[in-house]
Design an enzyme around this catalytic site. Structure first.
Site, PDB file in Angstrom:
ATOM      1  N   GLY A 125      44.875  63.564  14.846  1.00  0.00           N
ATOM      2  CA  GLY A 125      46.111  62.858  14.516  1.00  0.00           C
ATOM      3  C   GLY A 125      45.877  61.448  14.021  1.00  0.00           C
ATOM      4  O   GLY A 125      46.547  60.986  13.079  1.00  0.00           O
ATOM      5  N   ASP A 161      50.945  53.217  13.198  1.00  0.00           N
ATOM      6  CA  ASP A 161      49.485  53.313  13.246  1.00  0.00           C
ATOM      7  C   ASP A 161      48.860  52.900  11.925  1.00  0.00           C
ATOM      8  O   ASP A 161      47.779  52.297  11.897  1.00  0.00           O
ATOM      9  CB  ASP A 161      49.052  54.737  13.596  1.00  0.00           C
ATOM     10  CG  ASP A 161      49.196  55.055  15.070  1.00  0.00           C
ATOM     11  OD1 ASP A 161      49.165  54.115  15.885  1.00  0.00           O
ATOM     12  OD2 ASP A 161      49.335  56.247  15.413  1.00  0.00           O
ATOM     13  N   THR A 213      52.348  58.466  22.441  1.00  0.00           N
ATOM     14  CA  THR A 213      50.924  58.710  22.345  1.00  0.00           C
ATOM     15  C   THR A 213      50.638  60.184  22.603  1.00  0.00           C
ATOM     16  O   THR A 213      51.565  61.004  22.701  1.00  0.00           O
ATOM     17  CB  THR A 213      50.162  57.779  23.313  1.00  0.00           C
ATOM     18  OG1 THR A 213      48.761  57.896  23.073  1.00  0.00           O
ATOM     19  CG2 THR A 213      50.465  58.105  24.763  1.00  0.00           C
ATOM     20  N   LYS A 219      52.854  63.076  19.379  1.00  0.00           N
ATOM     21  CA  LYS A 219      53.153  62.403  18.114  1.00  0.00           C
ATOM     22  C   LYS A 219      53.765  63.330  17.071  1.00  0.00           C
ATOM     23  O   LYS A 219      54.500  62.870  16.185  1.00  0.00           O
ATOM     24  CB  LYS A 219      51.900  61.735  17.549  1.00  0.00           C
ATOM     25  CG  LYS A 219      51.444  60.532  18.359  1.00  0.00           C
ATOM     26  CD  LYS A 219      50.308  59.794  17.668  1.00  0.00           C
ATOM     27  CE  LYS A 219      49.886  58.574  18.463  1.00  0.00           C
ATOM     28  NZ  LYS A 219      48.845  57.784  17.757  1.00  0.00           N
ATOM     29  N   GLN A 265      49.395  47.783  15.701  1.00  0.00           N
ATOM     30  CA  GLN A 265      50.477  48.769  15.704  1.00  0.00           C
ATOM     31  C   GLN A 265      51.547  48.400  16.715  1.00  0.00           C
ATOM     32  O   GLN A 265      52.731  48.667  16.520  1.00  0.00           O
ATOM     33  CB  GLN A 265      49.935  50.183  15.932  1.00  0.00           C
ATOM     34  CG  GLN A 265      49.296  50.450  17.276  1.00  0.00           C
ATOM     35  CD  GLN A 265      50.298  50.778  18.359  1.00  0.00           C
ATOM     36  OE1 GLN A 265      51.431  51.189  18.084  1.00  0.00           O
ATOM     37  NE2 GLN A 265      49.894  50.557  19.600  1.00  0.00           N
ATOM     38  N   LYS A 322      47.279  50.702  27.520  1.00  0.00           N
ATOM     39  CA  LYS A 322      47.274  49.238  27.516  1.00  0.00           C
ATOM     40  C   LYS A 322      48.559  48.667  26.921  1.00  0.00           C
ATOM     41  O   LYS A 322      48.749  47.449  26.889  1.00  0.00           O
ATOM     42  CB  LYS A 322      46.063  48.732  26.724  1.00  0.00           C
ATOM     43  CG  LYS A 322      44.714  49.050  27.365  1.00  0.00           C
ATOM     44  CD  LYS A 322      43.568  48.543  26.492  1.00  0.00           C
ATOM     45  CE  LYS A 322      42.214  48.671  27.199  1.00  0.00           C
ATOM     46  NZ  LYS A 322      41.846  50.064  27.461  1.00  0.00           N
TER      47      LYS A 322
END
Length: 334
Positions: A183, A155, A114, A118, A307, A67
């Site tokens: 994660g 994050d 993503t 990461k 984020q 998204k």
């Protein structure tokens, strides 16, 4: 950063052996409402050579479900920036080549990272901000003024953002039950530990949960078996007035295609806040069950937007226009 720094560059006339359009411009881009960027519209009116727009992107494997292009594209549209934000599929085998190629592209301002990259991107950047180093995960890479690639973790800020009003108050005690040890849990544990929470971290492997707590959270915390929270309890909670209690789903359980998270709400103290970081679907069984049991909830879009806003500033030198969050959520839910 002045808006003028975001102006486009002209593409040179095509010469022998030189393509007129760079390779990356053939990839999917986000153009808000399918409209041309302001720079492209001006070029069309004046008959100028086609203009190159600065851009950022999100990478992952898979990536089609992201998204992020909608979120960043919405803010680009609101601010009228000559910029684009794209989704780009990058596999683990191609990650190093991707970073190397983007280093050479002056129009690239950075990327969100993503799953599953990461941690894999860490040795590919030039330096890490302290929080990313502590968490051991990077979800944002941007080009610093000196040209170096900086790895950041937004994050933590994104997770804490919808809790800020609550955390601004004084509490006698703060406790969080965090479910999951992947994660995302690393960022959440690090963030909550900094905010003075005692953490109960639950996973299928309690030893892994204990190791994660030892690494990321100082003080007295507790590891537990996730299965423990699936069964009903008759535990008699003490008076929670003046306390702050969270129950966080930091796992992929409840995501589309995944089984639901087995959590019995008899384990949540009165007045607890339920927080699910899953974004697909936004309305998870975890949240529905929490509301049915009388608890307040926060969905995964809150962290996702938070984020993204932190990353947006690093990419484009402008603060995200958060006054449009209600409209943005409507678009994300459409």
């Amino acid at each position: 950063m002045a808006r003028g720094l975001l102006l486009r560059r002209r593409i040179p006339d095509r010469r022998s052996g030189r393509p007129a359009v760079r390779e990356h411009h053939g990839r999917p881009v986000h153009r808000p409402r399918h409209a041309a960027t302001p720079g492209a519209r001006r070029a069309a009116r004046t008959g100028c050579a086609r203009l190159v727009t600065i851009y950022a992107e999100v990478i992952g494997d898979p990536i089609a479900q992201s998204k992020s292009p909608l979120i960043h594209g919405f803010w680009i549209e609101q601010l009228g920036l000559d910029a684009e934000y794209r989704a780009h599929h990058v596999t683990s085998d191609n990650l190093a080549d991707y970073i190397a190629s983007r280093r050479e592209d002056p129009d690239w301002r950075g990327c969100n990272v993503t799953m599953p990259h990461k941690q894999a991107v860490i040795p590919l950047v030039d330096r890490l901000e302290p929080l990313a180093k502590r968490v051991g995960a990077v979800n944002t890479i941007h080009r610093a003024p000196d040209g170096k690639l900086v790895g950041r973790n937004t994050d933590v800020a994104g997770f804490l953002e919808p809790l800020r009003d609550r955390l601004a108050k004084q509490h006698y005690f703060r406790m969080a039950r965090v479910l999951g040890t992947g994660g995302a849990a690393r960022a959440i544990v690090a963030g909550l530990a900094r905010e003075g929470f005692t953490i109960v971290l639950a996973g299928r492997n309690p030893e892994k949960a204990g190791a994660l707590l030892s690494e990321l959270a100082e003080g007295e915390h507790h590891a537990a078996d996730l299965a423990h929270f699936a069964e009903t309890t008759d535990f008699d909670f003490d008076d929670r007035e003046g306390c702050c209690d969270l129950v966080v789903n930091a796992s992929p359980l409840g995501m589309r295609g995944q089984p639901p998270l087995p959590f019995d709400w008899s384990h949540a103290p009165p007045g607890s806040l339920a927080y699910d970081i899953v974004t697909d679907p936004v309305e998870t069984q975890f949240l529905a069950n929490a509301r049915a049991a009388g608890f307040e909830t926060i969905d995964g879009l809150a962290m996702l937007i938070g984020q993204a806003a932190a990353a947006f500033t690093h990419f484009f030198g402008e603060d995200a226009p958060r006054e449009g969050d209600a409209e943005l959520r409507e678009r994300l839910l459409a």
